[in-house]
Design an enzyme around this catalytic site. Structure first.
Site, PDB file in Angstrom:
ATOM      1  N   GLN A 171       0.836  -1.142  -0.001  1.00  9.30           N
ATOM      2  CA  GLN A 171       0.007   0.054  -0.169  1.00  9.30           C
ATOM      3  C   GLN A 171       0.780   1.195  -0.113  1.00  9.30           C
ATOM      4  O   GLN A 171       0.390   2.281   0.108  1.00  9.30           O
ATOM      5  CB  GLN A 171      -0.876   0.129   1.121  1.00  9.30           C
ATOM      6  CG  GLN A 171      -1.756  -0.979   1.214  1.00  9.30           C
ATOM      7  CD  GLN A 171      -2.342  -1.505   2.794  1.00  9.30           C
ATOM      8  OE1 GLN A 171      -3.358  -0.379   3.140  1.00  9.30           O
ATOM      9  NE2 GLN A 171      -2.151  -2.246   3.547  1.00  9.30           N
ATOM     10  N   ASN A 172       2.126   1.079   0.105  1.00 15.40           N
ATOM     11  CA  ASN A 172       3.132   2.235   0.283  1.00 15.40           C
ATOM     12  C   ASN A 172       3.417   2.759  -0.807  1.00 15.40           C
ATOM     13  O   ASN A 172       3.485   2.014  -2.075  1.00 15.40           O
ATOM     14  CB  ASN A 172       4.445   1.647   1.006  1.00 15.40           C
ATOM     15  CG  ASN A 172       3.960   1.177   2.487  1.00 15.40           C
ATOM     16  OD1 ASN A 172       2.916   1.759   2.873  1.00 15.40           O
ATOM     17  ND2 ASN A 172       4.949   0.478   2.967  1.00 15.40           N
ATOM     18  N   VAL A 173       3.704   4.065  -1.117  1.00 11.96           N
ATOM     19  CA  VAL A 173       3.918   4.824  -2.501  1.00 11.96           C
ATOM     20  C   VAL A 173       5.438   5.467  -2.261  1.00 11.96           C
ATOM     21  O   VAL A 173       5.655   6.068  -3.117  1.00 11.96           O
ATOM     22  CB  VAL A 173       2.945   6.082  -2.439  1.00 11.96           C
ATOM     23  CG1 VAL A 173       1.553   5.605  -2.494  1.00 11.96           C
ATOM     24  CG2 VAL A 173       2.755   7.030  -1.405  1.00 11.96           C
ATOM     25  N   ASP A 174       6.189   4.811  -1.598  1.00  9.28           N
ATOM     26  CA  ASP A 174       7.549   5.476  -1.285  1.00  9.28           C
ATOM     27  C   ASP A 174       8.520   4.581  -2.324  1.00  9.28           C
ATOM     28  O   ASP A 174       9.727   4.941  -2.415  1.00  9.28           O
ATOM     29  CB  ASP A 174       8.001   5.428   0.003  1.00  9.28           C
ATOM     30  CG  ASP A 174       7.829   3.821   0.623  1.00  9.28           C
ATOM     31  OD1 ASP A 174       8.142   2.622   0.050  1.00  9.28           O
ATOM     32  OD2 ASP A 174       7.543   3.768   1.942  1.00  9.28           O
ATOM     33  N   HIS A 188      -1.279   1.267  -4.365  1.00  9.55           N
ATOM     34  CA  HIS A 188      -2.007   2.574  -4.173  1.00  9.55           C
ATOM     35  C   HIS A 188      -1.060   3.480  -5.149  1.00  9.55           C
ATOM     36  O   HIS A 188      -1.100   4.922  -5.074  1.00  9.55           O
ATOM     37  CB  HIS A 188      -2.037   3.222  -2.819  1.00  9.55           C
ATOM     38  CG  HIS A 188      -3.166   2.628  -1.990  1.00  9.55           C
ATOM     39  ND1 HIS A 188      -3.080   2.124  -0.683  1.00  9.55           N
ATOM     40  CD2 HIS A 188      -4.289   1.849  -2.423  1.00  9.55           C
ATOM     41  CE1 HIS A 188      -4.049   1.582  -0.334  1.00  9.55           C
ATOM     42  NE2 HIS A 188      -4.798   1.331  -1.366  1.00  9.55           N
ATOM     43  N   CYS A 227      -0.758  13.949 -15.761  1.00  8.09           N
ATOM     44  CA  CYS A 227      -1.686  15.130 -16.181  1.00  8.09           C
ATOM     45  C   CYS A 227      -3.487  14.601 -16.089  1.00  8.09           C
ATOM     46  O   CYS A 227      -3.554  13.429 -16.759  1.00  8.09           O
ATOM     47  CB  CYS A 227      -1.461  15.540 -17.717  1.00  8.09           C
ATOM     48  SG  CYS A 227      -2.499  16.690 -18.595  1.00  8.09           S
ATOM     49  N   CYS A 240      -4.683  14.804 -20.173  1.00  3.33           N
ATOM     50  CA  CYS A 240      -3.990  13.945 -21.538  1.00  3.33           C
ATOM     51  C   CYS A 240      -3.442  12.838 -20.930  1.00  3.33           C
ATOM     52  O   CYS A 240      -3.215  11.888 -21.838  1.00  3.33           O
ATOM     53  CB  CYS A 240      -3.140  14.854 -22.250  1.00  3.33           C
ATOM     54  SG  CYS A 240      -1.402  15.091 -21.402  1.00  3.33           S
ATOM     55  N   SER A 274      -3.140  -1.927   9.377  1.00  6.16           N
ATOM     56  CA  SER A 274      -4.205  -2.138  10.009  1.00  6.16           C
ATOM     57  C   SER A 274      -5.319  -2.453   9.116  1.00  6.16           C
ATOM     58  O   SER A 274      -6.381  -2.850   9.808  1.00  6.16           O
ATOM     59  CB  SER A 274      -4.622  -0.899  10.908  1.00  6.16           C
ATOM     60  OG  SER A 274      -5.040   0.174   9.948  1.00  6.16           O
TER      61      SER A 274
END
Length: 315
Positions: free
Chosen positions: A127-130, A145, A153, A156, A257
């Site tokens: 779930q991490n975006v790092d 995620h 953008c 477009c 969690s």
């Protein structure tokens, strides 16, 4: 349904009074779990695995929601539809993204990479975006995620690196660059929040902050390639997450969690298929009732020694 900008994101679960002692017997239980399902364990991780890297989480022991109960992250509909919300978001991210990108993988990330390379782990859904799982060397990783490493953008669909976008922000906002330098010199650098956000002075006005239009279509606005609260996981990503669950024989959940349904539904899917689900998390989770094994401890205490022993036993 349009959500109020003051909506509170729920999902705080209770914290136990003590950790599960990490004894040799506990480590042996996890080792046997990996041996029993060798090559077909699917990892599911959340913000807790990146806390040792210095990245704040939302719901952990010292999570932002627990320490700052009034904190509300920006919502999807605000970012895509409101100019003022985009100014506020990009101004805060302007100061928060560099520290976020300086974070390094920690022993948990490296343990997952080792488990995959020694054929104990089928893959990872995070779930991490790092991007730290990929940086640590894991290969089969689905970023449920999205990632902070790119922007997209809204008109477009063209993508640009977040580093390149940051350079354009700095060129357009020299007075904000100077403001950041002044904060650094005074020792009052902003407190970091999850996902590249920071706390800035409550009386700060964002009306002067300028963000660039799309360099391709020249009219569109950008947003990070992440799923914000109130947004939806793209269909292709959701279907891929289902396939990964279906291909696995067991699931190991760490550092989450499971408050977001996009993650919790994967645990439910695994259990509906009769698969084992082990959870390593200090604190209650939404999936505790579905787990076949739950340890009230952090992955940091368990996975590195488990991965080291399994690597040593692998020919």
């Amino acid at each position: 349904m349009v959500l109020s900008a003051r909506v509170k994101i729920k999902g705080l679960y209770g914290l136990p009074k003590a950790h599960t002692p990490v004894t040799p017997a506990v480590l042996a239980t996890i080792i046997e779990f990996f041996q029993r399902h060798r090559g077909s364990v699917l990892g599911l991780t959340g913000a807790g695995v990146s806390v040792p890297s210095g990245i704040p989480d939302y719901r952990g022991t010292n999570g932002t929601y627990r320490v700052h109960g009034s904190y509300t992250p920006i919502l999807h509909h605000e970012l895509v539809s409101q100019h003022a919300s985009r100014q506020r978001y990009w101004a805060r991210s302007f100061f928060g993204i560099r520290p976020a990108f300086k974070a390094e993988p920690n022993p948990i990330h490296r343990a997952f990479a080792s488990l995959e390379s020694h054929n104990y782990l089928l893959g990872l859904i995070t779930q991490n975006v790092d991007g730290l799982h990929l940086q640590a060397g894991s290969c089969n990783v689905l970023e449920l995620h999205g990632t902070l490493k790119q922007v997209k953008c809204l008109s477009c669909g063209v993508k640009e690196s977040r580093d390149g976008f940051q350079q354009r922000l700095e060129e357009l906002n020299p007075e904000w660059v100077e403001f950041g330098q002044e904060m650094a010199q005074s020792g009052e650098e902003p407190k970091r929040r999850p996902d590249g956000d920071v706390d800035l002075p409550s009386n700060l006005q964002y009306g002067s902050f300028v963000y660039p239009k799309c360099h391709h279509c020249l009219t569109g606005d950008y947003m990070p390639t992440v799923v914000f609260f109130g947004g939806s996981v793209p269909d292709k990503v959701r279907e891929q997450s289902y396939r990964m669950v279906d291909d696995a024989s067991a699931m190991l959940v760490c550092g989450t969690s499971l408050s977001t349904f996009s993650a919790y539904r994967l645990v439910k899917r695994a259990r509906e298929q009769g698969k084992e689900v082990a959870i390593l998390n200090f604190g209650q989770t939404r999936g505790d009732g579905d787990a076949t094994m739950k340890l009230e401890t952090t992955a940091e205490d368990v996975l590195p020694p488990v991965a080291a022993q399994l690597a040593a036993e692998t020919p």
